[in-house]
Design an enzyme around this catalytic site. Structure first.
Site, PDB file in Angstrom:
ATOM      1  N   SER A   1       4.641  -6.496  16.048  1.00 14.86           N
ATOM      2  CA  SER A   1       3.217  -6.275  15.769  1.00 14.86           C
ATOM      3  C   SER A   1       2.940  -6.225  14.272  1.00 14.86           C
ATOM      4  O   SER A   1       3.817  -5.891  13.480  1.00 14.86           O
ATOM      5  CB  SER A   1       2.755  -4.955  16.388  1.00 14.86           C
ATOM      6  OG  SER A   1       3.079  -4.912  17.745  1.00 14.86           O
TER       7      SER A   1
HETATM    8  N1  SAH Z   1       6.243  -3.028  19.599  1.00 14.71           N
HETATM    9  C1  SAH Z   1       6.941  -4.280  19.395  1.00 14.71           C
HETATM   10  C2  SAH Z   1       6.102  -5.463  19.783  1.00 14.71           C
HETATM   11  C3  SAH Z   1       6.290  -5.759  21.161  1.00 14.71           C
HETATM   12  S1  SAH Z   1       5.632  -7.273  21.760  1.00 14.71           S
HETATM   13  C4  SAH Z   1       7.362  -4.428  17.956  1.00 14.71           C
HETATM   14  O1  SAH Z   1       6.794  -3.766  17.077  1.00 14.71           O
HETATM   15  O2  SAH Z   1       8.260  -5.215  17.687  1.00 14.71           O
HETATM   16  C5  SAH Z   1       5.502  -6.783  23.455  1.00 14.71           C
HETATM   17  C6  SAH Z   1       6.797  -6.489  24.137  1.00 14.71           C
HETATM   18  O3  SAH Z   1       6.482  -6.101  25.469  1.00 14.71           O
HETATM   19  C7  SAH Z   1       7.726  -7.690  24.253  1.00 14.71           C
HETATM   20  O4  SAH Z   1       8.962  -7.387  23.672  1.00 14.71           O
HETATM   21  C8  SAH Z   1       7.850  -7.906  25.760  1.00 14.71           C
HETATM   22  O5  SAH Z   1       9.126  -8.315  26.179  1.00 14.71           O
HETATM   23  C9  SAH Z   1       7.522  -6.534  26.309  1.00 14.71           C
HETATM   24  N2  SAH Z   1       7.058  -6.529  27.699  1.00 14.71           N
HETATM   25  C10 SAH Z   1       6.230  -7.395  28.320  1.00 14.71           C
HETATM   26  N3  SAH Z   1       6.068  -7.048  29.613  1.00 14.71           N
HETATM   27  C11 SAH Z   1       6.811  -5.937  29.817  1.00 14.71           C
HETATM   28  C12 SAH Z   1       7.077  -5.102  30.960  1.00 14.71           C
HETATM   29  N4  SAH Z   1       6.536  -5.327  32.151  1.00 14.71           N
HETATM   30  N5  SAH Z   1       7.903  -4.058  30.793  1.00 14.71           N
HETATM   31  C13 SAH Z   1       8.484  -3.791  29.593  1.00 14.71           C
HETATM   32  N6  SAH Z   1       8.285  -4.543  28.494  1.00 14.71           N
HETATM   33  C14 SAH Z   1       7.461  -5.600  28.600  1.00 14.71           C
END
Ligand code: SAH
Length: 221
Positions: free
Chosen positions: A68
């Site tokens: 993010s």
């Molecule tokens: N907070 C993170 C950004 C994450 S992007 C950072 O700062 O790097 C969103 C994340 O949500 C991705 O890694 C994706 O794999 C995860 N995601 C998507 N669907 C999900 C689910 N059902 N359960 C757990 N994680 C999930």
């Protein structure tokens, strides 16, 4: 490893500029600013993207996901109003950057991603930074983490079509849930849901664009 050590002149100037940017955008919590200053964002991005590590935009990470943008990380964290007694659940570990920021401000963080590659890489980074109050799990975050509930705070960093019931159920009294909600493929409204007993109060914070929450644990990665 970061290209330039934390003591280099260039690195210090870049961090000062980063902090100034966050303050100008309205981030005021001193402990949060300290966390943003001391967690090295360059450790969480791919080597070829290092020169953009502190730019205010999301960057691609493994498994087709994104880290993010820093302003949003700071803003969402500030909205949680954390203290060092809080037990926090994060859905969407991704690179682990947001998790590391949370870990500096709360007692214990439980974080879930559906990709094993991402939780494994994030764990290595936490070890490298000697962060010891984060527990990871590879699972479907929409189900929450029932064995560790209730949580004082929950943050979701993937776009959801609806607010998963399990997350509201696992939020404790006086709890706060921050979650982006919107139709698949579009933008989301960042919601702040506060729980008072059985009652919840929802506020719209701003419009955001996160990668989608995908149901189920990823099959192979
Ligand atoms: N907070 C993170 C950004 C994450 S992007 C950072 O700062 O790097 C969103 C994340 O949500 C991705 O890694 C994706 O794999 C995860 N995601 C998507 N669907 C999900 C689910 N059902 N359960 C757990 N994680 C999930």
């Amino acid at each position: 490893m970061p290209v330039s050590g934390p003591n280099s002149h260039e690195e210090a100037a870049r961090r000062a500029e980063f902090l100034l940017f966050l303050k100008r955008r309205g981030i005021a919590d001193r402990n949060l600013l300290r966390a943003m200053e001391t967690v090295p964002r360059d450790l969480f991005v791919a080597p070829e993207l290092l020169q953009h590590a502190y730019a205010d935009r999301p960057l691609p990470i493994a498994c087709g996901q994104t880290i993010s943008q820093p302003y949003l990380v700071a803003y969402m964290t500030e909205q949680l109003a954390l203290n060092d007694r809080h037990k926090v659940l994060e859905i969407g570990t991704g690179s682990g950057y947001q998790t590391a920021i949370l870990s500096r401000l709360a007692r214990r963080i439980y974080t879930i991603d559906r990709f094993r590659t991402l939780t494994a890489e994030a764990e290595k980074r936490f070890a490298e930074l000697r962060i010891a109050n984060i527990t990871t799990m590879t699972a479907d975050g929409a189900l929450g983490w029932p064995a560790q509930a209730p949580f004082d705070r929950i943050m979701v960093t993937a776009g959801c079509a609806d607010v998963p019931d399990a997350l509201v159920d696992q939020l404790g009294d006086d709890g706060v849930l921050i979650i982006p909600v919107g139709p698949p493929g579009g933008e989301q409204e960042l919601l702040k849901i506060e729980k008072f007993g059985e009652r919840t109060v929802t506020k719209n914070l701003l419009t955001v664009r996160f990668v989608p929450l995908v149901p189920g644990k990823a099959a192979s990665l």
